[in-house]
Design a protein around this motif. Sequence first.
Motif, PDB file in Angstrom:
ATOM      1  N   MET A 125      50.215  36.130  36.297  1.00 35.27           N
ATOM      2  CA  MET A 125      49.544  35.088  37.072  1.00 35.27           C
ATOM      3  C   MET A 125      49.598  35.384  38.570  1.00 35.27           C
ATOM      4  O   MET A 125      48.635  35.128  39.289  1.00 35.27           O
ATOM      5  CB  MET A 125      50.156  33.716  36.781  1.00 35.27           C
ATOM      6  CG  MET A 125      49.914  33.197  35.390  1.00 35.27           C
ATOM      7  SD  MET A 125      48.166  32.853  35.067  1.00 35.27           S
ATOM      8  CE  MET A 125      47.858  33.999  33.749  1.00 35.27           C
ATOM      9  N   THR A 126      50.705  35.950  39.029  1.00 33.71           N
ATOM     10  CA  THR A 126      50.824  36.320  40.440  1.00 33.71           C
ATOM     11  C   THR A 126      49.807  37.394  40.794  1.00 33.71           C
ATOM     12  O   THR A 126      49.115  37.306  41.819  1.00 33.71           O
ATOM     13  CB  THR A 126      52.254  36.813  40.753  1.00 33.71           C
ATOM     14  OG1 THR A 126      53.166  35.739  40.490  1.00 33.71           O
ATOM     15  CG2 THR A 126      52.391  37.255  42.198  1.00 33.71           C
ATOM     16  N   GLU A 130      42.281  36.705  42.959  1.00 40.50           N
ATOM     17  CA  GLU A 130      41.391  35.540  43.065  1.00 40.50           C
ATOM     18  C   GLU A 130      42.192  34.344  43.599  1.00 40.50           C
ATOM     19  O   GLU A 130      42.564  33.455  42.835  1.00 40.50           O
ATOM     20  CB  GLU A 130      40.788  35.196  41.714  1.00 40.50           C
ATOM     21  CG  GLU A 130      39.820  36.227  41.175  1.00 40.50           C
ATOM     22  CD  GLU A 130      39.173  35.773  39.877  1.00 40.50           C
ATOM     23  OE1 GLU A 130      38.727  34.609  39.804  1.00 40.50           O
ATOM     24  OE2 GLU A 130      39.129  36.592  38.952  1.00 40.50           O
ATOM     25  N   PRO A 131      42.455  34.316  44.897  1.00 39.58           N
ATOM     26  CA  PRO A 131      43.341  33.287  45.457  1.00 39.58           C
ATOM     27  C   PRO A 131      42.850  31.848  45.307  1.00 39.58           C
ATOM     28  O   PRO A 131      43.655  30.919  45.407  1.00 39.58           O
ATOM     29  CB  PRO A 131      43.467  33.668  46.927  1.00 39.58           C
ATOM     30  CG  PRO A 131      42.485  34.734  47.188  1.00 39.58           C
ATOM     31  CD  PRO A 131      42.008  35.273  45.884  1.00 39.58           C
ATOM     32  N   ASN A 132      41.587  31.636  45.059  1.00 37.08           N
ATOM     33  CA  ASN A 132      41.086  30.270  44.906  1.00 37.08           C
ATOM     34  C   ASN A 132      41.013  29.815  43.454  1.00 37.08           C
ATOM     35  O   ASN A 132      40.549  28.710  43.172  1.00 37.08           O
ATOM     36  CB  ASN A 132      39.709  30.130  45.557  1.00 37.08           C
ATOM     37  CG  ASN A 132      39.795  30.252  47.063  1.00 37.08           C
ATOM     38  OD1 ASN A 132      40.744  29.794  47.678  1.00 37.08           O
ATOM     39  ND2 ASN A 132      38.813  30.896  47.660  1.00 37.08           N
ATOM     40  N   TYR A 151      45.109  30.117  37.703  1.00 38.50           N
ATOM     41  CA  TYR A 151      46.174  31.102  37.878  1.00 38.50           C
ATOM     42  C   TYR A 151      47.395  30.465  38.519  1.00 38.50           C
ATOM     43  O   TYR A 151      48.534  30.737  38.127  1.00 38.50           O
ATOM     44  CB  TYR A 151      45.701  32.289  38.700  1.00 38.50           C
ATOM     45  CG  TYR A 151      44.576  33.074  38.063  1.00 38.50           C
ATOM     46  CD1 TYR A 151      44.414  33.133  36.683  1.00 38.50           C
ATOM     47  CD2 TYR A 151      43.656  33.759  38.835  1.00 38.50           C
ATOM     48  CE1 TYR A 151      43.383  33.843  36.097  1.00 38.50           C
ATOM     49  CE2 TYR A 151      42.621  34.481  38.263  1.00 38.50           C
ATOM     50  CZ  TYR A 151      42.492  34.524  36.888  1.00 38.50           C
ATOM     51  OH  TYR A 151      41.467  35.232  36.318  1.00 38.50           O
ATOM     52  N   LEU A 152      47.181  29.607  39.499  1.00 33.70           N
ATOM     53  CA  LEU A 152      48.312  28.921  40.131  1.00 33.70           C
ATOM     54  C   LEU A 152      48.987  27.964  39.155  1.00 33.70           C
ATOM     55  O   LEU A 152      50.217  27.885  39.111  1.00 33.70           O
ATOM     56  CB  LEU A 152      47.853  28.161  41.375  1.00 33.70           C
ATOM     57  CG  LEU A 152      47.670  28.991  42.631  1.00 33.70           C
ATOM     58  CD1 LEU A 152      47.106  28.134  43.760  1.00 33.70           C
ATOM     59  CD2 LEU A 152      48.980  29.621  43.062  1.00 33.70           C
ATOM     60  N   LEU A 153      48.204  27.258  38.382  1.00 32.85           N
ATOM     61  CA  LEU A 153      48.774  26.338  37.403  1.00 32.85           C
ATOM     62  C   LEU A 153      49.587  27.117  36.366  1.00 32.85           C
ATOM     63  O   LEU A 153      50.698  26.723  36.005  1.00 32.85           O
ATOM     64  CB  LEU A 153      47.676  25.518  36.728  1.00 32.85           C
ATOM     65  CG  LEU A 153      48.126  24.365  35.858  1.00 32.85           C
ATOM     66  CD1 LEU A 153      49.008  23.392  36.621  1.00 32.85           C
ATOM     67  CD2 LEU A 153      46.924  23.644  35.281  1.00 32.85           C
ATOM     68  N   VAL A 199      54.565  26.553  44.342  1.00 36.13           N
ATOM     69  CA  VAL A 199      53.274  26.899  43.747  1.00 36.13           C
ATOM     70  C   VAL A 199      52.428  25.643  43.574  1.00 36.13           C
ATOM     71  O   VAL A 199      51.234  25.637  43.889  1.00 36.13           O
ATOM     72  CB  VAL A 199      53.463  27.625  42.396  1.00 36.13           C
ATOM     73  CG1 VAL A 199      52.146  27.755  41.646  1.00 36.13           C
ATOM     74  CG2 VAL A 199      54.071  29.004  42.625  1.00 36.13           C
ATOM     75  N   TYR A 200      53.035  24.565  43.086  1.00 37.46           N
ATOM     76  CA  TYR A 200      52.286  23.321  42.907  1.00 37.46           C
ATOM     77  C   TYR A 200      51.820  22.761  44.250  1.00 37.46           C
ATOM     78  O   TYR A 200      50.721  22.197  44.339  1.00 37.46           O
ATOM     79  CB  TYR A 200      53.115  22.284  42.147  1.00 37.46           C
ATOM     80  CG  TYR A 200      53.338  22.653  40.694  1.00 37.46           C
ATOM     81  CD1 TYR A 200      52.311  23.189  39.925  1.00 37.46           C
ATOM     82  CD2 TYR A 200      54.568  22.477  40.099  1.00 37.46           C
ATOM     83  CE1 TYR A 200      52.519  23.526  38.597  1.00 37.46           C
ATOM     84  CE2 TYR A 200      54.784  22.805  38.767  1.00 37.46           C
ATOM     85  CZ  TYR A 200      53.755  23.336  38.031  1.00 37.46           C
ATOM     86  OH  TYR A 200      53.947  23.678  36.706  1.00 37.46           O
TER      87      TYR A 200
END
Length: 75
Positions: A20-21, A27-29, A33-35, A53-54
């Motif tokens: 995920m990192t 794709e930073p937006n 992936y962040l979730l 991260v949240y």
Amino acid sequence: MSLADIYAQNGKFSEVAQLMTLLHKKEPNNQEYLLGLGTALVNENKYNEATKVYEELEILTGINEEVALQKKNLF
């Protein structure tokens, strides 16, 4: 089924976090992936990192119920 799903089903949350990192850097937006990263970190008991991260996800999305619940569950 994605590679991240396979890792998660086998309890390999460190690998999920790494994947995920990497995807988040490409794709930073991408909110998914962040979730996914936050969830993997929670499963590794890395609560401080998951909170960060949240918070980053909230910057992208604004305050939303799913992220707020994830953060609440950490405390």
